[in-house]
Design a protein around this motif. Structure first.
Motif, mmCIF file in Angstrom:
data_model
loop_
_atom_site.group_PDB
_atom_site.id
_atom_site.type_symbol
_atom_site.label_atom_id
_atom_site.label_comp_id
_atom_site.label_asym_id
_atom_site.label_seq_id
_atom_site.Cartn_x
_atom_site.Cartn_y
_atom_site.Cartn_z
ATOM 1 N N SER A 218 -16.804 1.612 -7.393
ATOM 2 C CA SER A 218 -15.465 1.197 -6.976
ATOM 3 C C SER A 218 -14.574 1.095 -8.203
ATOM 4 C CB SER A 218 -15.534 -0.172 -6.278
ATOM 5 O OG SER A 218 -14.242 -0.683 -6.024
ATOM 6 N N VAL B 236 -4.379 0.704 -4.708
ATOM 7 C CA VAL B 236 -4.427 -0.231 -3.588
ATOM 8 C C VAL B 236 -5.410 -1.364 -3.877
ATOM 9 C CG1 VAL B 236 -5.167 -0.500 -1.179
ATOM 10 C CG2 VAL B 236 -3.667 1.404 -1.819
ATOM 11 N N LEU B 237 -6.626 -0.993 -4.278
ATOM 12 C CA LEU B 237 -7.657 -2.003 -4.535
ATOM 13 C C LEU B 237 -7.348 -2.815 -5.782
ATOM 14 C CD1 LEU B 237 -10.921 0.002 -3.709
ATOM 15 C CD2 LEU B 237 -9.550 -1.454 -2.205
ATOM 16 N N HIS C 61 -6.411 -5.453 5.243
ATOM 17 C CA HIS C 61 -6.877 -4.068 5.212
ATOM 18 C C HIS C 61 -5.693 -3.178 4.867
ATOM 19 C CE1 HIS C 61 -5.112 -4.087 9.234
ATOM 20 N NE2 HIS C 61 -5.943 -5.076 9.555
ATOM 21 N N GLU C 62 -5.924 -1.887 4.756
ATOM 22 C CA GLU C 62 -4.820 -1.019 4.332
ATOM 23 C C GLU C 62 -3.678 -1.118 5.337
ATOM 24 O OE1 GLU C 62 -4.036 3.295 2.244
ATOM 25 O OE2 GLU C 62 -5.945 2.929 3.263
ATOM 26 N N GLY D 128 -13.070 -1.347 5.913
ATOM 27 C CA GLY D 128 -12.830 -0.513 4.754
ATOM 28 C C GLY D 128 -12.881 -1.282 3.458
ATOM 29 N N ASP D 129 -12.669 -0.549 2.368
ATOM 30 C CA ASP D 129 -12.799 -1.109 1.024
ATOM 31 C C ASP D 129 -11.853 -2.277 0.774
ATOM 32 O OD1 ASP D 129 -14.691 0.742 0.492
ATOM 33 O OD2 ASP D 129 -13.481 1.968 -0.859
ATOM 34 N N LYS D 130 -10.617 -2.131 1.209
ATOM 35 C CA LYS D 130 -9.649 -3.173 0.886
ATOM 36 C C LYS D 130 -10.019 -4.490 1.555
ATOM 37 C CE LYS D 130 -4.780 -4.422 0.818
ATOM 38 N NZ LYS D 130 -3.431 -4.191 1.395
ATOM 39 N N GLU E 167 -5.600 10.984 -3.230
ATOM 40 C CA GLU E 167 -6.121 9.832 -2.504
ATOM 41 C C GLU E 167 -7.018 8.930 -3.358
ATOM 42 O OE1 GLU E 167 -6.239 7.069 0.155
ATOM 43 O OE2 GLU E 167 -5.050 8.888 0.489
ATOM 44 N N PRO E 168 -7.929 9.472 -4.191
ATOM 45 C CA PRO E 168 -8.748 8.561 -5.003
ATOM 46 C C PRO E 168 -7.922 7.678 -5.930
ATOM 47 C CG PRO E 168 -9.655 10.786 -5.012
ATOM 48 C CD PRO E 168 -8.299 10.885 -4.388
ATOM 49 N N ARG F 133 -6.151 5.027 -3.853
ATOM 50 C CA ARG F 133 -7.140 3.990 -3.534
ATOM 51 C C ARG F 133 -7.327 3.044 -4.711
ATOM 52 N NH1 ARG F 133 -12.882 4.321 -4.491
ATOM 53 N NH2 ARG F 133 -14.031 2.744 -3.283
ATOM 54 N N ASP G 198 0.814 -1.214 0.000
ATOM 55 C CA ASP G 198 0.000 0.000 0.000
ATOM 56 C C ASP G 198 0.846 1.262 0.000
ATOM 57 O OD1 ASP G 198 -2.142 -1.691 -0.019
ATOM 58 O OD2 ASP G 198 -2.556 -1.521 2.119
#
Length: 783
Positions: free
Chosen positions: A773, A630-631, A652-653, A673-675, A623-624, A627, A518
């Motif tokens: 997403s 990361v994803l 997770h992150e 979270g998303d991850k 940041e977007p 993200r 990450d």
């Protein structure tokens, strides 16, 4: 609530790496089992479990391979962890260390015996010691200064010799001798630690004198050092193995064949670092590598090649590095290799030269005679620094590793052309053109072992810290000179993996990684905005803080950008390690306190001070896109061919720097979270449908169509699952977004695994696919 106990599959569906240490023993791992089982992994992947030096935070310094480590809970603790895991449907994979043991006589009973009894000891064959050097005494580089300054601190105590915390056995009948005679009478010689660089007469792990090489090529040594692990395997306590550093072994292929036979063919992966374009030897009976090759290919997807080139130019303008000290990748590696051979690995180079000289001097072939040691040393050096892989494995392999082109360049190091014949002698010996006698095999073995240590020290531990235009490119197994990977190249790699090594390991973060996935994902974004990065550095540089040197400053600013908000101590520790590893102005063995203090002041006043807020603001603005990286990396890793290994906490992150920062005890269940949602969805799908991802599965690239097609990376697994991720999302946004870009899906209806109500057929509009997403995981809906 536990899941029903089930038979362990021959091949894991996914593993979860735990770093065991006294502060996180077997019992702590057992407490985490219910949570880890809920993630969807099939196996826990444990760091080394055998008896190690007391207090060791990693366990790679084994002292007794016949016992499970007491500080972790002992053998009963491991067996109880295994029972707990099985009650929750999990198996165990264990990391083993065949290459070396700890050079700690007071804790290592086999080594204690050898130092006491010498080469006649029944366990002398365990250790790779050159008894013909140093007058038949094993050099122990433990003294804080020359013997004359330390003699008063060497004390006899019954049948042992003490020096601070060190304890050594005394040869029978020598305890009453005066110190000089007593030292001369031993099978070892305590010496000033600085002598290790040039005088050491045992093989070590890289340049770490505290770890002594083990001769597992000897069947008796193999049996003695593997008995406990094999017992645990055969009794069902352990299910699979990770083999640490096979490249240090005399005969990696022979060792792996013996291990395969002894384990009954259990799932085994090897920590083999493959260079770009290098293939794992097909003769090795293993499932594959631990996965650094996968890391390189996944990371590269999220780097803009053009942007990297511009970032490199900005770095050169800002830091003004010398070409071979951080300005050009290949030149930097070459210079680092020369330095390593003449400094950190000087003892290994000398041992290799002695072997070559002895072989030439006694050879029946006259073409090998009259080769001066200096000429052989020069030839060896010039060939070693030109290797582009870690080592050759056979004479046939050597022809493609020690190339004729490399030999031609090596000859130019000689002023007298006739003396350059030493290069041809060395290369011909490596290629087996003078036979396969014991002396020839020893020479090829020593060359290969030296080569692997050289590659690790010159690339991973030196050049990675000198060549720093993009820190995320300087990762184990990486290709910093050209880190970006195009989608078609990634697809070709995945197709090869599925065809040749479908059960190989894959990773994104490990205990040896320079930065967690990450942190690297954030840094990748800089290849999409090199001008914005350069502008921010120009602005923060106006603050006027004293800069120790341009390369360190550039690396420090990138470190805080990648890491995000964090304690200053973590950044300081990572930067101190960075400058010592780089070895440009300070090092581990020749420390320069004024320079190191200047670095610390700069980190406090700059990256971790008020100017650092500008970097933080840039990170927030991006940041977007961070993200998306990361994803995207997480989902690709979890659904591509191979067996994904999750490092502790990375569900997770997880933002971590180089060890020891990345070896802190994990905290479970605090993520979300998303991850984590993406991770859980992918792991659950793998567990529910292992055939879609396993050894008989298939991999099919999917190609988007439309103006933004290059920003969508997609593939299908066995015609039943589709992965689609966004790449280079900042460039995408700057070019106007997805527009009418579409992704043609295989026939049928496809449901979003995380939101089953969302279904797609035919050509899916990518903007709709990624509406909520930047990644999507689809599963075919049954007819």
């Amino acid at each position: 609530m536990t899941t029903p106990e089930r038979p362990d599959p021959a091949v894991p569906t996914a593993t979860y790496r735990l770093q065991l240490q006294p502060g996180f023993p077997f019992a702590a791992a057992a407490e985490a089992v219910p949570y880890l089982a809920s993630l969807g992994v099939s196996h826990l992947h444990l760091s080394p479990v055998l008896e190690a030096v007391p207090g060791s935070p990693h366990g790679y310094d084994v002292v007794d391979p016949a016992r499970v480590r007491e500080e972790l809970g002992g053998e009963e603790g491991l067996r109880e962890l295994s029972r707990t895991a099985r009650r929750h449907g999990l198996g165990l994979v264990v990391d083993i260390v065949p290459n070396h043991m700890a050079m700690s006589p007071r804790h290592n009973p086999a080594l204690w015996e050898v130092l006491r009894d010498g080469p006649s000891s029944r366990r002398a064959r365990w250790f790779d010691i050159d008894w013909e050097a140093q007058g038949g005494q094993v050099l122990l580089p433990v003294l804080g200064g020359p013997l004359g300054e330390e003699a008063d601190r060497l004390k006899t105590d019954g049948d042992v010799l003490r020096y601070y915390d060190h304890v050594f056995p005394l040869r029978e009948g020598t305890a009453s001798l005066p110190l000089p005679q007593l030292l001369d009478a031993q099978w070892y010689r305590p010496v000033w630690w600085r002598l290790a660089r040039t005088e050491l007469n045992y093989r070590r792990f890289f340049s770490i004198s505290e770890l002594i090489g083990v001769r597992v090529e000897d069947p008796e040594v193999f049996e003695a050092t593997h008995a406990k692990i094999l017992e645990l395997l055969h009794e069902g306590v352990v299910d699979g193995l990770r083999v640490d550093h096979p490249d240090g072994l005399a005969d990696p292929g022979g060792y792996l064949r013996r291990l395969h036979e002894a384990t009954g063919g259990r799932w085994t992966v090897v920590e083999k670092i493959l260079a770009d374009g290098e293939a794992l030897p097909v003769s090795w009976p293993v499932a594959g590598t631990t996965g650094y090759d996968a890391l390189r290919h996944v990371d590269g997807l999220f780097m803009d090649p053009d942007g990297f080139g511009e970032l490199l130019g900005r770095y050169r303008a800002y830091a003004a590095p010398q070409t071979d000290r951080g300005g050009d990748w290949d030149a930097t590696v070459r210079r680092a290799a020369y330095k390593v051979l003449t400094h950190e690995l000087a003892a290994e180079t000398e041992r290799l030269t002695r072997v070559a000289s002895r072989l030439c001097a006694t050879a029946p072939e006259t073409a090998l005679r009259d080769r001066a040691p200096w000429a052989l040393r020069t030839a060896l050096t010039e060939l070693l620094v030109r290797l582009e892989v870690y080592r050759p494995y056979s004479p046939e392999d050597a022809a493609t590793v020690v190339t004729e082109e490399a030999a031609a360049e090596a000859r130019r190091a000689f002023a007298v052309p006739e003396e350059a014949g030493a290069v041809d002698v060395v290369r011909d010996l490596l290629l087996g053109r003078y036979g396969d006698g014991p002396a020839h095999v020893e020479f090829r073995t020593r060359f290969a072992q030296t080569a692997s240590a050289l590659r690790a020290k010159s690339v991973e531990d030196t050049a990675f810290y000198r060549y720093v235009p993009l820190l995320s490119a300087t990762e184990v197994g990486g290709e910093p000179g050209g880190p970006a990977v195009a989608p078609d190249r990634f697809h070709a790699y995945c197709a090869r993996v599925q065809r040749d090594w479908p059960a190989t390991g894959t990773v994104l973060s490990t205990h040896d990684a320079k930065r967690s996935a990450d942190v690297r994902a954030a840094l990748h974004v800089l290849t999409e905005c090199p001008e914005r990065w350069a502008d921010v550095l120009t602005e923060v540089s106006r603050a006027g803080q004293a800069v120790p040197d341009g390369q360190t400053a550039w690396a420090a600013w990138q470190t805080v950008f990648g890491l995000g908000p964090a304690e200053e101590e973590r950044v300081q520790a990572a930067l101190l390690k960075h400058v010592r590893e780089a070895g440009l102005f300070t090092s581990w063995t020749e420390q320069e306190p004024p320079y190191e203090e200047a670095v610390a002041r700069f980190v406090t006043a700059g990256p971790c001070g008020v100017p650092g807020r500008k970097v933080a603001e840039l990170r927030e603005a991006l940041e977007p896109h961070i993200r998306a990286n990361v994803l995207g990396a997480a989902l690709v890793h979890l659904t591509m061919p191979g067996v994904p290994d999750l490092y502790q906490g990375t569900e997770h992150e997880y933002r971590a720097l180089v060890d020891p920062d990345n070896r802190r005890p994990p905290r479970f269940g605090e993520g979300g979270g998303d991850k984590e949602a993406v991770t859980r969805a992918a792991l659950a799908l793998r567990a529910r449908r292992p055939e879609v991802f396993g050894t008989t599965a298939s991999y099919e690239p999917l190609t988007a169509v439309g103006a933004a097609a290059d920003h969508c990376l997609a593939f299908a697994r066995s015609g039943e699952v589709v992965t689609a991720v966004t790449r280079l999302s900042l460039r995408l946004a700057e070019s106007g977004g997805w527009g009418d870009t579409r992704l043609p899906l295989p026939r049928g209806r496809w449901a979003d695994v995380r939101e089953p109500a969302r279904e797609f057929t035919g050509e899916a509009r990518v903007a709709e696919l990624f509406a909520a997403s930047p990644v999507a995981l689809l599963e075919r809906v049954p007819e």
